[in-house]
Design a protein around this motif. Structure first.
Motif, PDB file in Angstrom:
ATOM      1  N   ASP A   1       0.832  -1.207   0.000  1.00 51.00           N
ATOM      2  CA  ASP A   1       0.000   0.000   0.000  1.00 51.00           C
ATOM      3  C   ASP A   1       0.863   1.253   0.000  1.00 51.00           C
ATOM      4  O   ASP A   1       0.586   2.225  -0.711  1.00 51.00           O
TER       5      ASP A   1
ATOM      6  N   THR B   1       2.507   1.765  -3.524  1.00 49.88           N
ATOM      7  CA  THR B   1       1.651   1.950  -4.709  1.00 49.88           C
ATOM      8  C   THR B   1       0.735   3.155  -4.624  1.00 49.88           C
ATOM      9  O   THR B   1       0.372   3.719  -5.659  1.00 49.88           O
ATOM     10  N   ARG B   2       0.334   3.558  -3.440  1.00 51.79           N
ATOM     11  CA  ARG B   2      -0.585   4.697  -3.316  1.00 51.79           C
ATOM     12  C   ARG B   2       0.150   6.018  -3.522  1.00 51.79           C
ATOM     13  O   ARG B   2       1.290   6.170  -3.106  1.00 51.79           O
ATOM     14  N   ASN B   3      -0.524   6.958  -4.150  1.00 50.67           N
ATOM     15  CA  ASN B   3       0.064   8.266  -4.447  1.00 50.67           C
ATOM     16  C   ASN B   3      -1.054   9.274  -4.690  1.00 50.67           C
ATOM     17  O   ASN B   3      -2.228   8.891  -4.760  1.00 50.67           O
TER      18      ASN B   3
ATOM     19  N   SER C   1      -4.690   9.614  -9.576  1.00 44.95           N
ATOM     20  CA  SER C   1      -5.834   8.699  -9.621  1.00 44.95           C
ATOM     21  C   SER C   1      -5.411   7.264  -9.937  1.00 44.95           C
ATOM     22  O   SER C   1      -6.230   6.350  -9.917  1.00 44.95           O
TER      23      SER C   1
ATOM     24  N   LYS D   1      -2.455   3.932  -9.365  1.00 41.73           N
ATOM     25  CA  LYS D   1      -1.487   3.392  -8.425  1.00 41.73           C
ATOM     26  C   LYS D   1      -0.172   3.091  -9.132  1.00 41.73           C
ATOM     27  O   LYS D   1      -0.157   2.775 -10.319  1.00 41.73           O
TER      28      LYS D   1
END
Length: 208
Positions: free
Chosen positions: A167, A170-172, A175, A177
């Motif tokens: 998580d 990959t999260r940023n 919109s 990943k």
């Protein structure tokens, strides 16, 4: 190994690939740290199955915008980055220059020179090094520039900690990943704050 409950999915594959002769001597120095037990990550570089997996993963999952490969870890991670570089080059225009940099050279990256980043690491525990690279990339490269992380072998304490790492990487703010790939995963259990060697030292002191 007492029951099916204690038989992680990739245990058999890990044992087949590394076995006893694929483990470094006790307290070996890897990536600048002394580790009680560590896998010999150089075996990845000569493993046909891993090379095949890496090629497919790059073709299917890594953006064609990649022009920078960052390696996180020691010599095995650098050699893995060179292998990834060959596979990325094989599918791109030969005129495109791809830079290979260590995690200590991230400050040299700028939005003007980077169109996409691939980060590779041969063996990853709970991912502290990859987290550091991810944080540094946020400082030097715009969030809209694609990036993909490859951890060849994952040895986290728990599957939950691996999920948190996934998580985090990959999260940023966009919109979409970022990508994350892993070949083999084996949760090894909680290491604890106090190692067995420290407890042995205390026991020896009491005996004296």
């Amino acid at each position: 190994t007492i029951a099916l409950k204690h038989n992680p999915d990739h245990l058999g594959e890990i044992l087949k690939k590394f076995g006893l002769d694929g483990v470094l001597p006790l307290n070996s120095m890897t990536a600048g740290k002394s580790r009680l037990i560590a896998l010999d990550a150089s075996r990845l570089l000569t493993d046909a199955e891993f090379s095949h997996w890496l090629g497919i993963e790059i073709n299917w999952s890594v953006s064609m915008a990649i022009n920078c490969i960052v390696y996180c870890g020691g010599e095995s991670s650098r050699l893995l980055a060179e292998l990834a570089l060959q596979k990325v080059k094989s599918r791109l225009d030969s005129s495109i220059q791809i830079h290979l940099v260590s995690q200590d050279e991230l400050s040299s990256l700028t939005n003007a020179t980077v169109t996409g980043v691939l980060v590779v690491s041969a063996v990853v525990g709970d991912g502290g090094g990859l987290r550091d690279v991810s944080r540094d990339l946020r400082n030097f490269v715009d969030a809209t520039i694609p990036r993909h992380f490859i951890a060849a072998v994952g040895l986290p304490q728990t599957e939950a900690s691996w999920g948190k790492l996934t998580d985090f990487l990959t999260r940023n703010p966009t919109s979409r990943k970022y990508g994350f790939s892993n070949w083999l995963l084996l949760p090894i259990g909680y290491e604890g704050v106090e190692t067995a060697w420290r407890r042995l030292g205390k026991l020896s002191a009491e005996a004296e």
